[in-house]
Scaffold this motif. Structure first.
Motif, PDB file in Angstrom:
ATOM      1  N   ARG A 148       0.843  -1.209   0.000  1.00  0.00           N
ATOM      2  CA  ARG A 148       0.000   0.000   0.000  1.00  0.00           C
ATOM      3  C   ARG A 148       0.868   1.245   0.000  1.00  0.00           C
ATOM      4  O   ARG A 148       1.937   1.279   0.610  1.00  0.00           O
ATOM      5  CB  ARG A 148      -0.898   0.015   1.242  1.00  0.00           C
ATOM      6  CG  ARG A 148      -2.228  -0.703   1.004  1.00  0.00           C
ATOM      7  CD  ARG A 148      -3.175  -0.474   2.147  1.00  0.00           C
ATOM      8  NE  ARG A 148      -3.512   0.940   2.331  1.00  0.00           N
ATOM      9  CZ  ARG A 148      -4.079   1.418   3.437  1.00  0.00           C
ATOM     10  NH1 ARG A 148      -4.353   0.620   4.442  1.00  0.00           N
ATOM     11  NH2 ARG A 148      -4.361   2.684   3.537  1.00  0.00           N
ATOM     12  N   VAL A 149       0.370   2.278  -0.702  1.00  0.00           N
ATOM     13  CA  VAL A 149       1.063   3.572  -0.721  1.00  0.00           C
ATOM     14  C   VAL A 149       0.411   4.467   0.330  1.00  0.00           C
ATOM     15  O   VAL A 149      -0.812   4.592   0.376  1.00  0.00           O
ATOM     16  CB  VAL A 149       0.961   4.228  -2.130  1.00  0.00           C
ATOM     17  CG1 VAL A 149       1.634   5.594  -2.122  1.00  0.00           C
ATOM     18  CG2 VAL A 149       1.595   3.318  -3.182  1.00  0.00           C
ATOM     19  N   ASP A 174      -1.889   8.864   7.996  1.00  0.00           N
ATOM     20  CA  ASP A 174      -1.298   7.703   7.325  1.00  0.00           C
ATOM     21  C   ASP A 174      -0.142   7.124   8.146  1.00  0.00           C
ATOM     22  O   ASP A 174       0.021   5.917   8.265  1.00  0.00           O
ATOM     23  CB  ASP A 174      -0.795   8.084   5.916  1.00  0.00           C
ATOM     24  CG  ASP A 174      -1.937   8.068   4.906  1.00  0.00           C
ATOM     25  OD1 ASP A 174      -3.093   8.206   5.332  1.00  0.00           O
ATOM     26  OD2 ASP A 174      -1.675   7.932   3.693  1.00  0.00           O
ATOM     27  N   ARG A 175       0.658   8.020   8.732  1.00  0.00           N
ATOM     28  CA  ARG A 175       1.795   7.551   9.549  1.00  0.00           C
ATOM     29  C   ARG A 175       1.293   6.736  10.743  1.00  0.00           C
ATOM     30  O   ARG A 175       1.895   5.727  11.114  1.00  0.00           O
ATOM     31  CB  ARG A 175       2.631   8.736  10.041  1.00  0.00           C
ATOM     32  CG  ARG A 175       3.636   9.176   9.006  1.00  0.00           C
ATOM     33  CD  ARG A 175       4.742  10.024   9.568  1.00  0.00           C
ATOM     34  NE  ARG A 175       5.714  10.249   8.493  1.00  0.00           N
ATOM     35  CZ  ARG A 175       6.671   9.405   8.164  1.00  0.00           C
ATOM     36  NH1 ARG A 175       6.849   8.287   8.842  1.00  0.00           N
ATOM     37  NH2 ARG A 175       7.489   9.666   7.177  1.00  0.00           N
ATOM     38  N   ALA A 186       4.799  -1.191   3.070  1.00  0.00           N
ATOM     39  CA  ALA A 186       4.196   0.147   3.176  1.00  0.00           C
ATOM     40  C   ALA A 186       5.118   1.153   2.499  1.00  0.00           C
ATOM     41  O   ALA A 186       6.272   1.310   2.910  1.00  0.00           O
ATOM     42  CB  ALA A 186       4.003   0.514   4.646  1.00  0.00           C
ATOM     43  N   LEU A 187       4.634   1.792   1.454  1.00  0.00           N
ATOM     44  CA  LEU A 187       5.442   2.775   0.722  1.00  0.00           C
ATOM     45  C   LEU A 187       4.998   4.175   1.136  1.00  0.00           C
ATOM     46  O   LEU A 187       3.907   4.619   0.784  1.00  0.00           O
ATOM     47  CB  LEU A 187       5.262   2.586  -0.796  1.00  0.00           C
ATOM     48  CG  LEU A 187       5.602   1.191  -1.337  1.00  0.00           C
ATOM     49  CD1 LEU A 187       5.280   1.103  -2.823  1.00  0.00           C
ATOM     50  CD2 LEU A 187       7.062   0.849  -1.093  1.00  0.00           C
ATOM     51  N   LEU A 188       5.838   4.847   1.921  1.00  0.00           N
ATOM     52  CA  LEU A 188       5.510   6.205   2.375  1.00  0.00           C
ATOM     53  C   LEU A 188       6.081   7.194   1.386  1.00  0.00           C
ATOM     54  O   LEU A 188       7.241   7.087   0.983  1.00  0.00           O
ATOM     55  CB  LEU A 188       6.111   6.457   3.754  1.00  0.00           C
ATOM     56  CG  LEU A 188       5.246   5.939   4.905  1.00  0.00           C
ATOM     57  CD1 LEU A 188       6.109   5.507   6.062  1.00  0.00           C
ATOM     58  CD2 LEU A 188       4.261   6.999   5.360  1.00  0.00           C
ATOM     59  N   THR A 189       5.274   8.155   0.998  1.00  0.00           N
ATOM     60  CA  THR A 189       5.748   9.108  -0.003  1.00  0.00           C
ATOM     61  C   THR A 189       5.384  10.523   0.415  1.00  0.00           C
ATOM     62  O   THR A 189       4.346  10.748   1.028  1.00  0.00           O
ATOM     63  CB  THR A 189       5.170   8.761  -1.391  1.00  0.00           C
ATOM     64  OG1 THR A 189       5.541   9.767  -2.310  1.00  0.00           O
ATOM     65  CG2 THR A 189       3.663   8.660  -1.362  1.00  0.00           C
ATOM     66  N   VAL A 194       4.498  11.063 -12.109  1.00  0.00           N
ATOM     67  CA  VAL A 194       5.276   9.876 -12.492  1.00  0.00           C
ATOM     68  C   VAL A 194       5.483   8.984 -11.275  1.00  0.00           C
ATOM     69  O   VAL A 194       5.308   7.762 -11.328  1.00  0.00           O
ATOM     70  CB  VAL A 194       6.638  10.282 -13.113  1.00  0.00           C
ATOM     71  CG1 VAL A 194       7.529   9.072 -13.285  1.00  0.00           C
ATOM     72  CG2 VAL A 194       6.425  10.954 -14.455  1.00  0.00           C
ATOM     73  N   ALA A 195       5.833   9.608 -10.132  1.00  0.00           N
ATOM     74  CA  ALA A 195       6.044   8.821  -8.916  1.00  0.00           C
ATOM     75  C   ALA A 195       4.752   8.122  -8.509  1.00  0.00           C
ATOM     76  O   ALA A 195       4.758   6.962  -8.112  1.00  0.00           O
ATOM     77  CB  ALA A 195       6.553   9.712  -7.796  1.00  0.00           C
ATOM     78  N   GLU A 196       3.624   8.830  -8.658  1.00  0.00           N
ATOM     79  CA  GLU A 196       2.328   8.224  -8.303  1.00  0.00           C
ATOM     80  C   GLU A 196       2.044   7.028  -9.186  1.00  0.00           C
ATOM     81  O   GLU A 196       1.605   5.982  -8.725  1.00  0.00           O
ATOM     82  CB  GLU A 196       1.201   9.257  -8.465  1.00  0.00           C
ATOM     83  CG  GLU A 196       0.985  10.067  -7.211  1.00  0.00           C
ATOM     84  CD  GLU A 196      -0.265  10.924  -7.298  1.00  0.00           C
ATOM     85  OE1 GLU A 196      -1.330  10.378  -7.615  1.00  0.00           O
ATOM     86  OE2 GLU A 196      -0.157  12.139  -7.069  1.00  0.00           O
TER      87      GLU A 196
END
Length: 770
Positions: A532-533, A540-541, A668-671, A678-680
């Motif tokens: 999950r992003v 989210d954290r 878990a991909l934290l952004t 592009v990153a999304e």
């Protein structure tokens, strides 16, 4: 005495003899050092004019047609010619704590010649012990009315109430132009200049010679990355002067005329001239995309020599007789069946069949086995080892790190426990007496399988009858180590394994000297990893923290990965060391938290990893050093901070560190909130699929025309001009042409000349084949 005519082979150390403006003997040597380092040459004496001309512009500017302030829009990338109104530096924030270097911002307020809009700001960070002196240098260089060009992404700045441009590297993004109407520069003090030479990203070697002004203004110009002490402007002057001095005859043509006609390629001399200084009528957009006639010619040439070299290597290997002839009979099959812990997948069976065919043939196997993380490459390697050992041969398995070598040794010893084979681990950290004991046993043929790191190829190691060499994660080893290991035995079979997914189309061409096998099916019963992003916000954290806490309570282990090690002003990325202290002292006080990063000594890193493998550390904070192969079945969560900073294939490798046990695992991909589209898109793919090859193809599609996925990371050869991901079609054409000359024109004078040339090219390591 007049020097000989300038040629591509003239050394850069000698360049000063050709009376290039402001290029003396010392500066020539500095340039030679910088180019030797850039092109990975042994020393300054090896740098030649060809190396200078293959140091290509990073972009181009049409200085006869620059943007104005009134044209700016937020997020727009543009070059502007501006005039300083005022400039200065100021400290950021409070004192940064004991021992921390001070942090300053240097800011220029400027306008364009016609004052077409509100004054704009150009700024960058300056840090370190000499920050004040560096600011002093800039203030003396950037006095009122100083004329300069700057390039970058302009943003509307609410606080300043105007457009602002932040430069990450002023050495690349800002260039002083000769003053209009004889306006002079301020005097630069010796102290500031000395401070500046210690600082990064600054223009030290800038010239202000009015005679050179025509090279920089009113025309299309190349913009180079700063090279050592040489700014883009200085590089432009030197390259321009070099191209003026060298004749077309001295830029010798290397490709046959008929090949150039078939591929519609321009001559080599034209290509070198035009790639630096585009003709007035050439579309600059083609240059920006590396699709100009000059680019296409030089990219083709780059790939052609590789393809020719690989073809030669392959031809030579097929003609070589090998020492080890392996029989695959009933006895061998029964020995394999007796240790198999489970049924093979159909993909594994196919690959085993290909390996057995190679092992039974007259010429040595040289096969690349690609398999996604967890696809079961090790069991396939073990089957090949048993086949060789049953035939009376020794086998050697090399891994890139001691931890991985230990892991392989543990697994293989366990699987072969009830067999007569002796398996031993040989690594650099063994005590000298133990190492000698094992070396004697190896030479006597008492050890059947030696597992280790590059210690296996040291001169003191000799085998009695080496028949099979397996190399795990091949891109961590040099060509020479592979050749050395082969030289130890009877020209053994070589099987190279990698979990780095390389698109099939690419693997077939780049690893042309290797036959490629792919395990594209996962063993049954492996639960997919839930990916999950998450955004970098409190809600989210909190969700990620709850997931980690739940898994820790259940007795599982966690990875937390950061993209950086040291504090950096350039990107607002979290620093792994600081976050480790925060997680250890504030968040997970009841658990043991460990830290590994690339700057640690190998022994320290190995110790932390061993403790994590043994379950003594529950939370491992790390930079990407956990990427390759470490197997911790109890680890169930992979948290990646600033996931948008990683390539897709890298993220996929990181995700593969979990999900190795029977329990459900999570990634878990934290952004950061500043996600680019592009990153999304890239991170979205991670949520949708766990197929490493599909991910590699997608990464190629998304990033193909932009930054390179990382040739070093994927273990692919480095090229001067070509980009493996962007230029696949050219690569394929070059391969076909090379094949044509090695088969249909094998005996021609042209082909033998080309073969001589490629053998002399040290970049591709082809002098010693294998």
């Amino acid at each position: 005495m007049m020097p000989p005519p300038l040629s591509l082979d003239t050394t850069i150390d000698e360049l000063y003899k050709y009376r290039i403006a402001l290029l003396g003997q010392t500066t020539s040597h500095k340039l030679a050092l910088a180019l030797a380092s850039y092109h990975s040459k042994k020393g300054a004496g090896d740098a030649i004019v060809e190396d200078l001309l293959t140091y290509l512009p990073m972009r181009y500017e049409d200085r006869s047609n620059l943007a104005r302030i009134r044209d700016l829009k937020t997020g727009m990338e543009a070059s502007l010619e501006l005039f300083v109104k005022n400039a200065g530096g100021y400290q950021v924030g409070k004192k940064r704590g004991y021992g921390k270097p001070r942090l300053l911002i240097f800011e220029i307020v400027a306008t364009d010649k016609e004052k077409t809009g509100r004054d704009v700001a150009v700024w960058w960070f300056v840090s370190g012990a000499h920050a004040r002196d560096i600011v002093g240098y800039y203030m003396k260089r950037l006095t009122r009315r100083t004329r300069f060009i700057t390039f970058g992404r302009w943003e509307w700045d609410e606080r300043r109430g105007t457009f602002a441009l932040r430069l990450h590297k002023p050495g690349d993004g800002l260039e002083l132009l000769p003053a209009l109407e004889g306006q002079g520069d301020g005097e630069v003090g010796r102290r500031e200049k000395a401070a500046l030479s210690k600082a990064k990203d600054t223009n030290v070697e800038d010239s202000d010679d009015p005679a050179l002004a025509a090279v920089h203004a009113g025309r299309r110009v190349p913009v180079y990355r700063k090279l050592g002490d040489f700014s883009s402007k200085r590089m432009r002057e030197i390259v321009h002067a070099t191209l003026e001095l060298i004749s077309d005859e001295e830029i010798k043509e290397t490709l046959p005329a008929e090949l150039r006609r078939r591929q519609r390629l321009v001559g080599r001399a034209d290509a070198f001239r035009q790639i630096h200084f585009p003709p007035e009528d050439a579309p600059l957009a083609e240059y920006e995309k590396a699709r100009s006639a000059a680019h296409l010619r030089l990219i083709f040439e780059d790939f052609f020599w590789l393809a020719l070299g690989i073809g030669l290597k392959r031809g030579q290997r097929i003609r070589e007789a090998k020492g080890a002839r392996i029989k695959i009979d009933v006895q061998v099959k029964e020995a394999i069946a007796s240790v198999m812990p489970f049924k093979l997948t159909s993909a594994q069976r196919n690959v085993v069949k290909q390996i057995f065919q190679d092992m039974q043939s007259d010429s040595p196997m040289n096969r690349l086995l690609q398999g996604d993380v967890g696809s079961g490459k090790t069991i396939v390697a073990l089957i090949a080892m048993i086949a060789a050992m049953e035939n009376g041969y020794q086998t050697a398995l090399m891994a890139p790190t001691e931890i991985l070598a230990e892991q392989h040794a543990r697994n293989i010893k366990r699987l072969l426990a009830r067999t007569p084979y002796r398996v031993e681990l040989l690594t650099g950290s063994l005590r000298a007496a133990e190492k000698r004991r094992l070396q004697v046993s190896l030479a006597a043929g008492e050890i059947h399988a030696a597992i280790g790191t590059h210690a296996l190829v040291q001169e003191s190691v000799s085998f009695s009858k080496l028949g099979l060499v397996l190399i795990d994660e091949q891109h961590r080893f040099g060509v020479m180590q592979r050749a050395e290991l082969r030289a130890r035995g009877f020209n053994p079979d070589v099987l190279v394994m990698t979990a780095t997914p390389i698109p099939r189309s690419l693997a077939m061409t780049v690893y042309g000297d290797l036959d490629v096998s792919v395990i594209d099916e996962m063993p049954p019963g492996r639960a997919p990893i839930e990916t999950r992003v998450f955004a970098d916000n409190p809600d989210d954290r909190q969700e990620v923290k709850q997931l980690i806490a739940r898994e820790l309570r259940a007795g599982r282990q966690i990875y937390v990965v950061y993209p950086l090690v040291e504090e950096s002003e350039k990107m607002d990325l979290k620093d792994a060391t600081k976050r480790y202290e925060y997680l250890r002292d504030k968040v997970f006080r009841r658990y043991t938290v460990g830290l590994v990063h690339g700057k640690m000594k190998p022994a320290e890193k190995d110790e932390v990893m061993r403790r994590f493998v043994a379950g003594e550390i529950q939370v491992l904070v790390s930079t990407t050093v956990v990427e390759v192969g470490v197997d911790v079945a109890n680890a169930s969560v992979m948290v990646v901070e600033h996931a948008e900073r990683f390539g897709l294939s890298q993220l996929h490798q990181l995700r593969g560190r979990v999900g190795r046990g029977a329990e459900k695992s999570y990634c878990a991909l934290l952004t950061s909130d500043k996600r680019t589209s592009v990153a999304e898109e890239r991170l979205g793919i991670m949520e949708q699929t766990s197929d490493g090859f599909l991910i590699a193809e997608k990464d190629l599609e998304i990033r193909g025309a932009g930054e390179l996925l990382g040739t070093k990371q994927a273990g692919l050869p480095e090229f001067r001009i070509g980009n493996l991901f962007r230029d696949q079609q050219i690569l394929e054409q070059a391969r076909k042409e090379a094949e044509f000359y090695l088969t249909k024109r094998e005996r021609s004078v042209e082909t033998s000349k080309m073969i001589q040339r490629v053998r002399a090219d040290t970049r591709f390591g082809l002098a010693a084949v294998g």
